[in-house]
Enzyme design. Structure first.
Site, PDB file in Angstrom:
ATOM      1  N   HIS A  27      41.663  72.940  42.719  1.00  0.00           N
ATOM      2  CA  HIS A  27      41.733  72.551  44.136  1.00  0.00           C
ATOM      3  C   HIS A  27      42.873  73.273  44.841  1.00  0.00           C
ATOM      4  O   HIS A  27      42.695  73.791  45.956  1.00  0.00           O
ATOM      5  CB  HIS A  27      41.929  71.041  44.249  1.00  0.00           C
ATOM      6  N   GLU A  28      44.040  73.321  44.206  1.00  0.00           N
ATOM      7  CA  GLU A  28      45.178  74.019  44.818  1.00  0.00           C
ATOM      8  C   GLU A  28      44.908  75.515  44.928  1.00  0.00           C
ATOM      9  O   GLU A  28      45.337  76.155  45.895  1.00  0.00           O
ATOM     10  CB  GLU A  28      46.461  73.750  44.017  1.00  0.00           C
ATOM     11  N   HIS A  69      43.189  76.443  48.107  1.00  0.00           N
ATOM     12  CA  HIS A  69      44.025  76.724  49.278  1.00  0.00           C
ATOM     13  C   HIS A  69      44.493  78.182  49.288  1.00  0.00           C
ATOM     14  O   HIS A  69      44.587  78.801  50.343  1.00  0.00           O
ATOM     15  CB  HIS A  69      45.233  75.786  49.299  1.00  0.00           C
TER      16      HIS A  69
END
Length: 232
Positions: free
Chosen positions: A104-105, A108
């Protein structure tokens, strides 16, 4: 008089109480989901940091540094200095939860690479959001205890900034999770239905915390608008 009291109480509960309950539920939900999937080790055997490294390399991103961090901000990607911060249990853990959060990170970082518009908007708002968060407690206390209309108006402005920030945060976080789910399966880092559903459940649970944060800020903003209207 009694009718007016119940009307005011019901309005306060709807705008402040309900978002508070939603926020507490969201935190409990994500904690319970994380606890469940931290116990399930991914078949790939990769840790969160190794997963992040593979995703970044496969995406042609070579200038992002992966850091083991225990900062108050938790797991996050900092677009300012291109650093990906993972808590120790996510950095070193090889669980389904650790892989999902790390991916998920990375989502970004992928957004940053692709110049994803909502991420750029959120970056622009960060200084104003930080300033608003710092002065808001003093503004609200002064407005309510001393009934200074200008302070209430300033509080409304602060909550408006926070509301816009949280609104923009929703597509940023949902998109990062969507990218994570796709790339983990595409790269074969997660394979079994248990792992796929685990990552999906972890990221969906985390998404509720962002929804709850937006609802809480919106409720406070509407409540302050009503307070200012009644004092006029």
């Amino acid at each position: 008089m009694l009718c007016l009291f119940f009307m005011n109480f019901s309005t306060y509960f709807l705008l402040i109480g309900v978002p508070l309950v939603l926020g507490l539920w969201a935190q409990w939900h994500v904690s319970s989901i994380m606890k469940r999937y931290k116990k399930i080790i991914a078949s790939s055997g990769l840790s969160g940091s190794e997963t992040a490294q593979r995703i970044l390399e496969a995406s042609g991103i070579h200038d992002v540094k992966i850091i083991s961090s225990d900062s108050m901000m938790g797991d996050h990607y900092n677009p300012t200095d291109k650093t990906l911060h993972l808590s120790q249990e996510i950095f070193s853990g090889a669980s389904v939860a650790a892989i999902g959060i790390a991916a998920h990170e990375c989502g970004h970082a992928l957004q940053h690479q692709k110049n994803y518009a909502p991420l750029k908007w959120r970056m622009i708002l960060v200084p104003a959001t930080q300033f608003s968060s710092q002065i808001l407690p003093f503004v609200i206390l002064g407005g309510f205890f001393f009934h200074i209309t200008h302070l209430i108006s300033l509080g409304i402005a602060c909550y408006a900034i926070l509301m816009v920030f949280q609104l923009i945060t929703l597509p940023v976080e949902f998109d990062a999770s969507a990218r994570a789910k796709v790339i983990l399966e595409k790269m074969g880092i997660i394979k079994s239905p248990l792992e796929i559903n685990g990552v999906r459940n972890v990221l969906n649970a985390a998404a509720w915390t962002y929804v709850a944060a937006f609802v809480a800020v919106l409720g406070n903003l509407i409540y302050l608008l009503m307070v200012r209207r009644d004092e006029r």
